[in-house]
Structures are given as structure tokens and as C-alpha cells.
Design a protein around this motif. Structure first.
Motif, PDB file in Angstrom:
ATOM      1  N   LEU A 200      57.919-115.411  -5.246  1.00 49.48           N
ATOM      2  CA  LEU A 200      59.316-115.209  -5.603  1.00 49.48           C
ATOM      3  C   LEU A 200      60.069-116.527  -5.568  1.00 49.48           C
TER       4      LEU A 200
ATOM      5  N   HIS B 198      65.833-116.233  -2.951  1.00 52.01           N
ATOM      6  CA  HIS B 198      66.445-114.898  -2.951  1.00 52.01           C
ATOM      7  C   HIS B 198      67.164-114.670  -1.633  1.00 52.01           C
TER       8      HIS B 198
ATOM      9  N   PRO C 251      64.928-108.016  -0.351  1.00 51.63           N
ATOM     10  CA  PRO C 251      65.791-108.694  -1.324  1.00 51.63           C
ATOM     11  C   PRO C 251      66.817-107.731  -1.919  1.00 51.63           C
TER      12      PRO C 251
ATOM     13  N   SER D 249      67.645-107.591  -4.973  1.00 50.14           N
ATOM     14  CA  SER D 249      67.149-107.117  -6.262  1.00 50.14           C
ATOM     15  C   SER D 249      66.391-105.803  -6.085  1.00 50.14           C
TER      16      SER D 249
END
Length: 225
Positions: free
Chosen positions: A171, A174, A189, A191
């Protein structure tokens, strides 16, 4: 004249000091001190515990009741509180389905303050909340993979090293929420499509270490940040 003499003799017979009856003395008054002196100034502590529950009394009139000693977990009850008098306060939960408004008596045991709350064991005041694992994790962590910051509001920011370009298996930078479960730190996260990252809490030379698939992270001393 004779009647007057008889009346005078009668009055003398019942005059004080002439009676043969023994008059009982009144019992002396005993001074019983109050359990809590209303003239004695004191400040209520913010944190209280009985070993099984932890109570937080906020300066803004809000309170939180926790099961156990970890204030980073979701409280079992939230509400508002206010002082009724020098010796009592009230707790009113926001969700009143579980418990009605409760009166808490403020006691003084020796030189220490205590709270007596219905359905709970007596609580004593704390200078500060009990230290838990989360307290030791809050701060800045660095490793070969980059930098991780764990904040006291249970938010985190992860910044990978610039030279480590994101790949499908890794990743990019974040942020999100973090929590402790057992001996692991979970990073979720923001997201909705990102999967949580799990780091294992270890200890090396009496220093905490976070182990992850990206490598180990060590806490950076505050004075060097």
C-alpha cells in the motif's frame, strides 16, 4: 392571718433546695463530627475506579463508564453528570434504557475521597488513569518500510519511504483507525476497499517493537522527533 401563715409555710416547703426528691441532671450533649465537612474545600478527581470499572468525569459535564481499566475501549455507558451538593452528584446516562439517573454519594475515607454509586462497588479517586498497552504504543514509529504515527485518539498515519514506490503488494501512504487486540495492533485504513494491516507487538531489550510484513518498526524517542 392564720391562712396567710399556712400559705407561706406551704410555699417554703416546695421552694428549691427544700425538696427531698433528687432531680436528675440532663445528659451532656455529645458532639458527633460530620462524615464530610461542608466547609472543607475539595476538588473532584477526573478518574475513579473500583478495580472492575473505570469512571471518567469530564470538565464539560460528560461522563464515561468503562468495564475494566482500559479507557481506549468503547465505554459501557456515556452520559452527563452534575453536582447536587458538596456530598453528592448525579449520573444521567444518554441511553436511559439500561439505567436511570443515579445519585452518587461523595464520601471521605480517611484523607481520600470515594464515590458510592448504586449497583457498583465503591470507587476511589485516581490522580491519572491506569496505564495500558495503548499508552506505550502512542507515538512515532520508524523502520525500513517508513514511518508510522499512532495518535491518542486512536488514529494513525502511515508514510512509506519515498524510495519505496507502491506495488500491487504494498500500500501507498494511508491513514485510518488503530486498535489493540490481544498482542497485536490492527490498522484499519479509511479506504473501504483496503484491508486491515496487523502488527505484532514484541519486545527487544525492554523496548517495544512492532513486527509487520513490511518489516519491524521501533518507537522514536520523543526528544529526537
Amino acid at each position: 392571718m392564720r391562712c396567710a401563715m399556712v400559705l407561706m409555710l406551704t410555699l417554703l416547703a416546695v421552694a428549691p433546695g427544700c425538696s427531698t426528691e433528687t432531680k436528675e441532671e440532663p445528659e451532656p450533649l455529645v458532639s458527633v463530627p460530620l462524615e464530610f465537612d461542608p466547609t472543607e474545600p475539595y476538588a473532584l478527581s477526573v478518574w475513579w475506579t473500583n478495580g472492575d470499572e473505570l469512571l471518567y468525569l469530564g470538565a464539560d459535564g460528560s461522563y464515561a463508564l468503562y468495564e475494566g481499566a482500559n479507557r481506549y475501549r468503547a465505554p459501557a455507558e456515556r452520559g452527563r453528570w452534575w453536582r447536587q451538593s458538596y456530598a453528592a452528584l448525579w449520573l444521567e446516562p444518554y441511553a436511559r434504557l439500561r439505567r436511570e439517573t443515579t445519585r452518587a454519594a461523595i464520601r471521605k475515607i480517611g484523607n481520600e475521597l470515594a464515590l458510592d454509586i448504586a449497583l457498583l462497588e465503591r470507587m476511589t479517586a485516581l490522580d491519572r488513569p491506569p496505564e495500558v498497552l495503548e499508552d506505550r504504543l502512542i507515538g512515532d514509529w520508524r523502520g525500513a518500510a517508513g514511518r508510522l504515527r499512532l495518535d491518542a485518539d486512536l488514529r494513525y498515519v502511515y508514510s512509506p519511504r519515498p524510495e519505496r514506490s507502491p506495488t500491487p503488494a504494498r500500500l501507498a501512504g494511508h491513514e485510518g483507525a488503530w486498535r489493540v487486540s490481544g498482542n497485536a495492533v490492527w490498522l484499519q485504513p479509511d479506504s473501504p476497499t483496503a484491508k486491515p494491516l496487523v502488527m505484532t507487538v514484541g519486545e527487544s531489550n525492554e523496548t517495544l517493537v512492532l513486527e509487520s510484513a513490511e518489516g519491524a518498526f521501533q518507537r522514536t524517542p520523543a526528544e529526537t522527533e
